[in-house]
Design a protein around this motif. Structure first.
Motif, PDB file in Angstrom:
ATOM      1  N   PHE A  47      77.209 -36.747  -6.721  1.00  0.00           N
ATOM      2  CA  PHE A  47      76.474 -35.491  -6.207  1.00  0.00           C
ATOM      3  C   PHE A  47      77.318 -34.288  -6.749  1.00  0.00           C
ATOM      4  O   PHE A  47      78.499 -33.965  -6.596  1.00  0.00           O
ATOM      5  CB  PHE A  47      76.812 -35.645  -4.620  1.00  0.00           C
ATOM      6  N   PRO A  48      76.663 -33.738  -7.655  1.00  0.00           N
ATOM      7  CA  PRO A  48      77.348 -32.632  -8.402  1.00  0.00           C
ATOM      8  C   PRO A  48      77.695 -31.598  -7.693  1.00  0.00           C
ATOM      9  O   PRO A  48      77.097 -31.061  -7.075  1.00  0.00           O
ATOM     10  CB  PRO A  48      76.256 -32.309  -9.638  1.00  0.00           C
ATOM     11  N   ASP A  90      71.264 -31.693  -6.784  1.00  0.00           N
ATOM     12  CA  ASP A  90      71.930 -31.814  -5.505  1.00  0.00           C
ATOM     13  C   ASP A  90      72.461 -33.456  -5.471  1.00  0.00           C
ATOM     14  O   ASP A  90      73.512 -33.864  -5.042  1.00  0.00           O
ATOM     15  CB  ASP A  90      71.088 -31.759  -4.124  1.00  0.00           C
ATOM     16  N   TYR A  91      71.815 -34.166  -6.378  1.00  0.00           N
ATOM     17  CA  TYR A  91      71.914 -35.857  -6.549  1.00  0.00           C
ATOM     18  C   TYR A  91      71.511 -35.862  -7.925  1.00  0.00           C
ATOM     19  O   TYR A  91      70.649 -35.311  -8.629  1.00  0.00           O
ATOM     20  CB  TYR A  91      71.318 -36.382  -5.783  1.00  0.00           C
ATOM     21  N   HIS A  92      72.318 -36.798  -8.683  1.00  0.00           N
ATOM     22  CA  HIS A  92      72.232 -37.198 -10.111  1.00  0.00           C
ATOM     23  C   HIS A  92      72.473 -38.685 -10.354  1.00  0.00           C
ATOM     24  O   HIS A  92      73.501 -39.159  -9.980  1.00  0.00           O
ATOM     25  CB  HIS A  92      73.048 -36.181 -10.971  1.00  0.00           C
ATOM     26  N   GLN A  93      71.587 -39.335 -10.741  1.00  0.00           N
ATOM     27  CA  GLN A  93      71.583 -40.660 -11.209  1.00  0.00           C
ATOM     28  C   GLN A  93      71.651 -41.025 -12.589  1.00  0.00           C
ATOM     29  O   GLN A  93      70.587 -40.502 -13.027  1.00  0.00           O
ATOM     30  CB  GLN A  93      70.514 -41.589 -10.280  1.00  0.00           C
ATOM     31  N   GLY A 120      68.110 -35.115  -8.872  1.00  0.00           N
ATOM     32  CA  GLY A 120      67.352 -34.964  -7.454  1.00  0.00           C
ATOM     33  C   GLY A 120      67.551 -33.738  -7.188  1.00  0.00           C
ATOM     34  O   GLY A 120      68.883 -33.045  -7.026  1.00  0.00           O
ATOM     35  N   THR A 121      66.587 -33.165  -6.267  1.00  0.00           N
ATOM     36  CA  THR A 121      66.593 -32.014  -5.412  1.00  0.00           C
ATOM     37  C   THR A 121      66.619 -32.365  -4.140  1.00  0.00           C
ATOM     38  O   THR A 121      65.735 -33.084  -3.605  1.00  0.00           O
ATOM     39  CB  THR A 121      65.574 -31.012  -5.766  1.00  0.00           C
ATOM     40  N   TYR A 122      67.568 -31.893  -3.210  1.00  0.00           N
ATOM     41  CA  TYR A 122      67.488 -32.134  -1.591  1.00  0.00           C
ATOM     42  C   TYR A 122      66.437 -30.940  -1.045  1.00  0.00           C
ATOM     43  O   TYR A 122      66.320 -29.923  -1.446  1.00  0.00           O
ATOM     44  CB  TYR A 122      68.901 -31.843  -1.050  1.00  0.00           C
ATOM     45  N   LEU A 123      65.432 -31.689  -0.326  1.00  0.00           N
ATOM     46  CA  LEU A 123      64.521 -31.022   0.149  1.00  0.00           C
ATOM     47  C   LEU A 123      64.447 -30.457   1.677  1.00  0.00           C
ATOM     48  O   LEU A 123      63.799 -29.744   2.284  1.00  0.00           O
ATOM     49  CB  LEU A 123      63.071 -31.932   0.367  1.00  0.00           C
ATOM     50  N   GLY A 124      65.741 -31.171   2.293  1.00  0.00           N
ATOM     51  CA  GLY A 124      65.907 -30.941   3.600  1.00  0.00           C
ATOM     52  C   GLY A 124      65.400 -32.041   4.354  1.00  0.00           C
ATOM     53  O   GLY A 124      64.570 -32.809   4.114  1.00  0.00           O
ATOM     54  N   GLY A 125      65.703 -32.119   5.803  1.00  0.00           N
ATOM     55  CA  GLY A 125      65.215 -33.011   6.595  1.00  0.00           C
ATOM     56  C   GLY A 125      65.512 -34.462   6.197  1.00  0.00           C
ATOM     57  O   GLY A 125      64.700 -35.302   6.536  1.00  0.00           O
ATOM     58  N   GLY A 126      66.708 -34.872   5.431  1.00  0.00           N
ATOM     59  CA  GLY A 126      66.969 -36.210   4.766  1.00  0.00           C
ATOM     60  C   GLY A 126      65.864 -36.537   3.871  1.00  0.00           C
ATOM     61  O   GLY A 126      65.989 -37.866   3.858  1.00  0.00           O
TER      62      GLY A 126
END
Length: 150
Positions: A42-43, A49-52, A70-76
């Motif tokens: 999680f940079p 927002d997330y990187h693998q 990865g980009t956090y879209l909201g709402g989980g």
């Protein structure tokens, strides 16, 4: 709140994982197998927002490395859109994450559906991909991993 607070199960996957990917045809015959080392992060800075990062190694010495920001879209929910794949993932309960994606070079007619199940202690996880084309499963990928660094 951010991704780690709104996706606490995903946050539990942070770290380095090693394991094996085994590809099987619809009858269960092994068609490929290789070792893996995945880093889930999680940079704190930057646009993701997330990187693998996935590193694959075959017995013949072949290696591949792929990055999945990865980009956090909201709402989980989180999304990724790279030159290789496009999809989304979210938690379904307190131990399982569900992903749906496509390999761009193979087209939208082939979809992959993945379930990741994290152990209670957070040190092992088991994953399965189902490769679906025209409503039929054409292969599965079975992945077993252990956390090697938190």
């Amino acid at each position: 709140m951010g991704i780690k607070e709104e996706m606490p199960l995903l946050a539990r996957h942070e770290g380095v994982w090693e394991g094996t990917y085994t590809y099987v045809d619809p009858d269960g015959k092994i068609i490929d197998s290789h070792r893996s080392r995945l880093t889930c992060a999680f940079p704190e800075d930057g646009e993701w927002d997330y990187h693998q990062t996935n590193v694959y190694t075959w017995d013949d010495g072949k290696t591949e490395e792929h990055r999945f920001p990865g980009t956090y879209l909201g709402g989980g929910r989180c999304a990724f859109d790279t030159e290789r794949i496009k999809g989304e993932f979210w938690g379904v309960d307190d131990s399982a994450i569900y992903l749906s994606w496509i390999y761009k070079e193979l087209g939208a007619g082939l979809r992959l559906f993945e379930l990741i199940v994290l152990s209670e202690d957070g040190n092992t996880r088991n994953r399965v991909w189902q490769w679906i084309k025209g409503g039929t499963c054409i292969q599965r990928t079975l992945i077993n991993e252990k956390r090697v660094l938190a």
